[in-house]
Design a protein around this motif. Structure first.
Motif, mmCIF file in Angstrom:
data_model
loop_
_atom_site.group_PDB
_atom_site.id
_atom_site.type_symbol
_atom_site.label_atom_id
_atom_site.label_comp_id
_atom_site.label_asym_id
_atom_site.label_seq_id
_atom_site.Cartn_x
_atom_site.Cartn_y
_atom_site.Cartn_z
ATOM 1 N N ILE A 154 0.850 -1.209 0.000
ATOM 2 C CA ILE A 154 0.000 0.000 0.000
ATOM 3 C C ILE A 154 0.890 1.265 0.000
ATOM 4 C CG2 ILE A 154 -2.024 -1.099 1.061
ATOM 5 C CD1 ILE A 154 -1.189 0.313 3.745
ATOM 6 N N GLY A 155 2.132 1.089 -0.358
ATOM 7 C CA GLY A 155 3.058 2.227 -0.409
ATOM 8 C C GLY A 155 3.510 2.611 0.987
ATOM 9 N N ASN A 156 3.727 3.904 1.199
ATOM 10 C CA ASN A 156 4.125 4.380 2.533
ATOM 11 C C ASN A 156 2.886 4.667 3.358
ATOM 12 O OD1 ASN A 156 6.417 5.881 0.531
ATOM 13 N ND2 ASN A 156 7.131 4.602 2.205
ATOM 14 N N ILE A 157 2.921 4.217 4.597
ATOM 15 C CA ILE A 157 1.737 4.382 5.452
ATOM 16 C C ILE A 157 1.667 5.823 5.964
ATOM 17 C CG2 ILE A 157 0.602 3.559 7.556
ATOM 18 C CD1 ILE A 157 2.261 0.921 7.053
ATOM 19 N N ARG A 158 0.483 6.431 5.807
ATOM 20 C CA ARG A 158 0.326 7.837 6.204
ATOM 21 C C ARG A 158 -0.769 8.063 7.236
ATOM 22 N NH1 ARG A 158 4.798 8.288 4.920
ATOM 23 N NH2 ARG A 158 5.595 9.122 2.962
ATOM 24 N N TYR A 159 -1.686 7.077 7.348
ATOM 25 C CA TYR A 159 -2.809 7.271 8.274
ATOM 26 C C TYR A 159 -3.243 5.927 8.846
ATOM 27 C CZ TYR A 159 -7.612 8.453 9.768
ATOM 28 O OH TYR A 159 -8.761 8.629 10.487
ATOM 29 N N VAL A 160 -3.416 5.881 10.163
ATOM 30 C CA VAL A 160 -3.960 4.687 10.818
ATOM 31 C C VAL A 160 -5.155 5.123 11.655
ATOM 32 C CG1 VAL A 160 -3.536 2.777 12.428
ATOM 33 C CG2 VAL A 160 -1.678 3.555 10.934
ATOM 34 N N ASP A 161 -6.267 4.421 11.479
ATOM 35 C CA ASP A 161 -7.482 4.760 12.225
ATOM 36 C C ASP A 161 -8.003 3.465 12.836
ATOM 37 O OD1 ASP A 161 -9.811 6.046 13.085
ATOM 38 O OD2 ASP A 161 -10.873 5.520 11.234
ATOM 39 N N ALA A 162 -7.981 3.401 14.170
ATOM 40 C CA ALA A 162 -8.394 2.162 14.831
ATOM 41 C C ALA A 162 -9.526 2.456 15.791
ATOM 42 C CB ALA A 162 -7.218 1.557 15.592
ATOM 43 N N CYS A 163 -10.595 1.693 15.679
ATOM 44 C CA CYS A 163 -11.770 1.939 16.521
ATOM 45 C C CYS A 163 -12.246 0.639 17.160
ATOM 46 C CB CYS A 163 -12.867 2.529 15.638
ATOM 47 S SG CYS A 163 -14.431 2.768 16.500
ATOM 48 N N PHE A 164 -12.609 0.724 18.446
ATOM 49 C CA PHE A 164 -13.142 -0.439 19.175
ATOM 50 C C PHE A 164 -14.186 0.114 20.142
ATOM 51 C CE2 PHE A 164 -11.608 -4.534 21.618
ATOM 52 C CZ PHE A 164 -12.930 -4.881 21.874
ATOM 53 N N THR A 165 -15.419 -0.310 19.980
ATOM 54 C CA THR A 165 -16.461 0.103 20.939
ATOM 55 C C THR A 165 -17.189 -1.126 21.449
ATOM 56 O OG1 THR A 165 -18.273 0.329 19.358
ATOM 57 C CG2 THR A 165 -16.848 2.253 19.648
ATOM 58 N N LYS A 166 -17.582 -1.062 22.686
ATOM 59 C CA LYS A 166 -18.282 -2.194 23.315
ATOM 60 C C LYS A 166 -19.267 -1.608 24.317
ATOM 61 C CE LYS A 166 -16.355 -4.992 26.598
ATOM 62 N NZ LYS A 166 -15.225 -5.703 27.126
ATOM 63 N N LYS A 192 5.622 11.644 9.729
ATOM 64 C CA LYS A 192 5.151 11.344 8.369
ATOM 65 C C LYS A 192 3.755 10.755 8.313
ATOM 66 C CE LYS A 192 9.479 10.872 5.972
ATOM 67 N NZ LYS A 192 10.455 9.979 5.412
ATOM 68 N N GLY A 193 2.973 10.998 9.359
ATOM 69 C CA GLY A 193 1.626 10.438 9.301
ATOM 70 C C GLY A 193 0.788 10.888 10.475
ATOM 71 N N ILE A 194 -0.472 10.554 10.400
ATOM 72 C CA ILE A 194 -1.370 10.866 11.527
ATOM 73 C C ILE A 194 -2.176 9.618 11.878
ATOM 74 C CG2 ILE A 194 -1.545 13.339 11.077
ATOM 75 C CD1 ILE A 194 -4.218 12.808 9.696
ATOM 76 N N ALA A 195 -2.661 9.584 13.114
ATOM 77 C CA ALA A 195 -3.425 8.419 13.563
ATOM 78 C C ALA A 195 -4.559 8.840 14.468
ATOM 79 C CB ALA A 195 -2.502 7.460 14.310
ATOM 80 N N THR A 196 -5.641 8.083 14.418
ATOM 81 C CA THR A 196 -6.728 8.300 15.373
ATOM 82 C C THR A 196 -7.106 6.965 16.001
ATOM 83 O OG1 THR A 196 -8.215 8.222 13.482
ATOM 84 C CG2 THR A 196 -7.820 10.380 14.441
ATOM 85 N N VAL A 197 -7.374 7.041 17.285
ATOM 86 C CA VAL A 197 -7.770 5.877 18.061
ATOM 87 C C VAL A 197 -9.119 6.237 18.677
ATOM 88 C CG1 VAL A 197 -7.272 4.917 20.355
ATOM 89 C CG2 VAL A 197 -5.496 4.888 18.586
ATOM 90 N N THR A 198 -10.118 5.389 18.477
ATOM 91 C CA THR A 198 -11.445 5.704 19.021
ATOM 92 C C THR A 198 -11.943 4.548 19.864
ATOM 93 O OG1 THR A 198 -11.869 6.884 16.973
ATOM 94 C CG2 THR A 198 -13.752 6.488 18.391
ATOM 95 N N CYS A 199 -12.317 4.845 21.114
ATOM 96 C CA CYS A 199 -12.807 3.793 22.008
ATOM 97 C C CYS A 199 -14.139 4.224 22.592
ATOM 98 C CB CYS A 199 -11.839 3.584 23.174
ATOM 99 S SG CYS A 199 -10.204 3.119 22.637
ATOM 100 N N ARG A 247 -13.629 -0.314 13.218
ATOM 101 C CA ARG A 247 -12.834 -0.747 12.070
ATOM 102 C C ARG A 247 -11.370 -0.381 12.262
ATOM 103 N NH1 ARG A 247 -15.035 2.368 7.397
ATOM 104 N NH2 ARG A 247 -16.661 0.807 7.502
ATOM 105 N N LEU A 248 -10.504 -1.116 11.588
ATOM 106 C CA LEU A 248 -9.097 -0.726 11.498
ATOM 107 C C LEU A 248 -8.819 -0.365 10.047
ATOM 108 C CD1 LEU A 248 -6.157 -0.461 12.471
ATOM 109 C CD2 LEU A 248 -5.900 -2.918 12.103
ATOM 110 N N LEU A 249 -8.307 0.838 9.848
ATOM 111 C CA LEU A 249 -8.011 1.318 8.504
ATOM 112 C C LEU A 249 -6.559 1.778 8.467
ATOM 113 C CD1 LEU A 249 -9.221 2.364 5.710
ATOM 114 C CD2 LEU A 249 -9.385 4.559 6.871
ATOM 115 N N ILE A 250 -5.838 1.305 7.469
ATOM 116 C CA ILE A 250 -4.436 1.722 7.334
ATOM 117 C C ILE A 250 -4.284 2.277 5.918
ATOM 118 C CG2 ILE A 250 -2.024 0.930 7.387
ATOM 119 C CD1 ILE A 250 -3.115 -1.449 9.152
#
Ligand code: C2G
Length: 447
Positions: free
Chosen positions: A267-279, A342-349, A358-361
């Motif tokens: 997927i080339g160079n990783i620039r964004y990670v978005d990880a979410c987990f809700t319960k 070189k990137g940004i990330a969001t974590v949602t709980c 979802r996990l999106l890279i």
């Protein structure tokens, strides 16, 4: 003639196995023992089997209790064996109670009591290789741990400690292990400790277990302060003990595959990670009541921070928290935003707000998406600019998945530290740091 059949892996043959075979033999006149093949053990999720099939057969033979030894190589074979060998009684240890009730349409089913304590002078040479596990805590996760640890060869659940004696007794009875209300006696009897007590008690328990020279597998979040994580890892090193944070996702085969592909350039160079987990949790649950250490981030944050820190590293430039609080002030929904060079990330709980989980890279050539429950990774897709091009990957995730981390923990103790990269000390420390920053912002940093 009463014919009895039993099955097992019989790895690192020990007294529990011997006693099982002895009692199986006593149920009738003729005993058939089915020994599992390596391939079948892999298929049914028994990990870390050490002895070869030949050695395991040889050990069963040496007992002199088996009139006949057969090989078990496929699911569904048991019923066919019962018919084929005209079996009257099927028997197996009580760790399997209920699992083979379906066989009662074909023969009598007997569950024999599991042997609690497998230390034995008779088999000392063999037992040296079986680590005895002690569990601290008796909550939901500790209850999940026992069936999983039984799926890993080379480690056996020995006993449980909880200062609340009633809980410890009920747990020990349920799982047929010893009960301890004295920590010294507990440490004396075990080689490794699984810490599954409330978050804020981890630090003291880990420290005391290390003081007693025990290897420690701690539930996540191991600790909620950077300094404590650093101190404990340094202390473990000094004591020559393994200290291991059990974030199960880090050790499951699907997640390992996903990280491998993410880093492969596909997927080339990783620039964004978005990880979410809700319960969604009931308001009366500990997670929503413990005003100091409860809330969505301490509960679920470790899972979501894992892919971010694995892919972007521990050196983030900035971290920010956006929070929806409940009436009692605890975080019901938390978004963590991290920036990296070189990137940004969001974590949602979330514990009180439901989201997609979802996990999106995202990378410069494409993106990876794994839907909930991605933290038990079994399936993910790689997408590109051309929407018709989708690569699909799947992997197994057995049971509650704790067996994978337990297997890696045991291999590390046995001097095979090839799994250390799956969650490094620095990564664990970085996670404790994010938790700490959050608790400071939330004004809950008394611990
Ligand atoms: N056992 C026991 N006490 C122990 C450990 C094991 O009584 N401390 C029993 C088990 O319950 C089982 C037998 O010894 O009946 C063999 O155990 P394993 O080799 O661990 O095999 P297992 O994974 O239980 O496989 O198809 C295989 C069967 O389902 C049993």
């Amino acid at each position: 003639m009463v014919k009895v059949i039993t099955y097992g892996t019989f790895d690192l043959f020990h007294e529990g196995h011997y006693r099982l075979l002895r009692r199986a033999k006593d149920l009738g006149d003729y005993l058939i023992v089915g020994v599992t093949t390596e391939k079948y053990d892999m298929e049914r999720g028994k990990l870390n089997v050490v002895d070869s099939l030949l050695t395991r057969i040889e050990n069963v033979k040496k007992t002199g209790l088996a009139d006949e030894i057969i090989i078990e190589e496929a699911p569904g074979q048991k019923v066919n064996d019962v018919k084929k060998y005209h079996i009257d009684i099927f028997t197996v240890g009580s760790d399997w109670v209920g699992a083979f009730d379906y066989m009662s349409d074909y023969c009598k089913v007997v569950y024999l009591d599991r042997t609690k304590n497998i230390s034995s002078t008779m088999l000392r040479e063999q037992n040296r290789r079986i680590l005895k596990a002690g569990i601290i805590g008796t909550g939901r996760i500790a209850n999940r741990f026992i069936p999983e640890v039984k799926r890993v060869s080379g480690v056996s659940p020995q006993g449980v400690y909880n200062p609340r004696k009633n809980s410890a007794e009920a747990f020990a009875e349920r799982w047929e292990i010893n009960v301890y209300d004295n920590l010294e006696a507990f440490y004396k009897d075990v080689d490794v400790v699984y810490v599954a007590s409330p978050h804020q008690t981890h630090y003291e328990y880990i420290k005391s277990a290390l003081e007693h020279g025990k290897h420690v597998l701690s539930e996540k979040p191991m600790v909620l302060k950077r300094k404590q994580a650093e101190e404990l890892f340094a202390y473990a090193k000094e004591r020559k003990c393994i200290l291991f944070e059990g974030i199960k996702t880090a050790y499951c085969p699907g997640f390992e595959k996903l990280l491998g592909i993410a880093c492969s350039g596909m997927i080339g160079n990783i620039r964004y990670v978005d990880a979410c987990f809700t319960k969604l949790e009931n308001e009366d649950k500990r997670e929503l009541n413990d005003l100091e250490y409860g809330g969505s981030l301490t509960e679920l944050g470790s899972y979501c921070l894992l892919p971010v820190i694995k892919l972007f590293g521990c050196q983030y430039e900035d971290v920010r928290f956006d929070v929806i609080h409940g009436e009692n002030g605890l975080d019901l929904f938390t978004k963590v935003s991290l920036t990296y060079p070189k990137g940004i990330a969001t974590v949602t709980c979330g514990l009180g707000v439901k989201s997609e989980g979802r996990l999106l890279i995202a990378g410069t050539k494409g993106y990876i998406v794994a839907e909930a429950p991605w933290w038990k990774t079994t399936y993910f897709e790689v997408h590109y600019e051309d929407p018709s091009h989708v690569d699909k990957y799947s992997e197994r995730f057995l049971g509650d998945g704790l067996r994978y981390e337990i297997k890696d923990f045991i291999s590390m103790i046995n001097g095979n530290d090839k799994s250390g990269f799956k969650l490094t000390r620095s990564e664990s420390i970085a996670m404790a740091e994010v938790m700490e920053k959050f608790l400071v912002v939330e004004n809950r940093n008394k611990y």
